[in-house]
Write a protein that holds these residues in place. Structure first.
Motif, PDB file in Angstrom:
ATOM      1  N   ALA A   1      87.268 -34.849  23.604  1.00  0.00           N
ATOM      2  CA  ALA A   1      85.975 -34.937  24.287  1.00  0.00           C
ATOM      3  C   ALA A   1      85.078 -36.021  23.688  1.00  0.00           C
ATOM      4  O   ALA A   1      85.261 -36.447  22.551  1.00  0.00           O
TER       5      ALA A   1
ATOM      6  N   TYR B   1      78.855 -24.635  25.313  1.00  0.00           N
ATOM      7  CA  TYR B   1      78.746 -25.482  24.140  1.00  0.00           C
ATOM      8  C   TYR B   1      77.522 -25.075  23.338  1.00  0.00           C
ATOM      9  O   TYR B   1      76.487 -24.726  23.898  1.00  0.00           O
TER      10      TYR B   1
ATOM     11  N   VAL C   1      87.981 -28.447  23.061  1.00  0.00           N
ATOM     12  CA  VAL C   1      87.267 -29.698  23.348  1.00  0.00           C
ATOM     13  C   VAL C   1      88.019 -30.931  22.858  1.00  0.00           C
ATOM     14  O   VAL C   1      87.443 -32.016  22.742  1.00  0.00           O
TER      15      VAL C   1
ATOM     16  N   ASN D   1      84.427 -33.388  28.592  1.00  0.00           N
ATOM     17  CA  ASN D   1      85.557 -32.644  28.056  1.00  0.00           C
ATOM     18  C   ASN D   1      86.782 -32.747  28.962  1.00  0.00           C
ATOM     19  O   ASN D   1      86.808 -32.161  30.044  1.00  0.00           O
TER      20      ASN D   1
END
Length: 109
Positions: A77, A42, A74, A94
């Motif tokens: 998420a 990320y 994602v 996630n």
């Protein structure tokens, strides 16, 4: 866009604080890059605005923007901000991740 992303109240508050200190808009960009110990990692950054094809969600006046390619990795998420004895960081919960690393900064599908 299906499976929107969510910004937690703690994350929204932290982004607002950082943006205010840096005199920038309260817009957090989440992107996914190849790398990390689990395959993807990320990346967070303040953004000046959203691109036309970005997925955008908002909480308490703070926007979370994600590009279409990253969004596929994602979807659904929750981006949270967590403070602990080990430090403070943005964390992504996630549902697309099949594996993750111990520090929570990378994941695998």
């Amino acid at each position: 866009m299906a499976d929107p992303l969510t910004l937690s109240p703690a994350a929204a508050q932290r982004v607002a604080l950082i943006a205010e200190k840096q005199a920038k808009p309260a817009i957090l960009r989440l992107s996914v890059e190849g790398g990390g110990c689990s395959g993807f990692q990320y990346k967070f950054a303040l953004a000046d605005g959203a691109e036309a094809d970005d997925s955008v969600s908002e909480r308490d006046g703070v926007r979370l923007v994600v590009d279409p390619v990253s969004h596929d990795l994602v979807a659904g998420a929750v981006v949270d901000y967590v403070e602990s004895l080990g430090g403070a960081a943005f964390r992504v919960e996630n549902p697309m991740a099949a594996a993750g690393c111990g520090c929570g900064s990378s994941f695998g599908i």
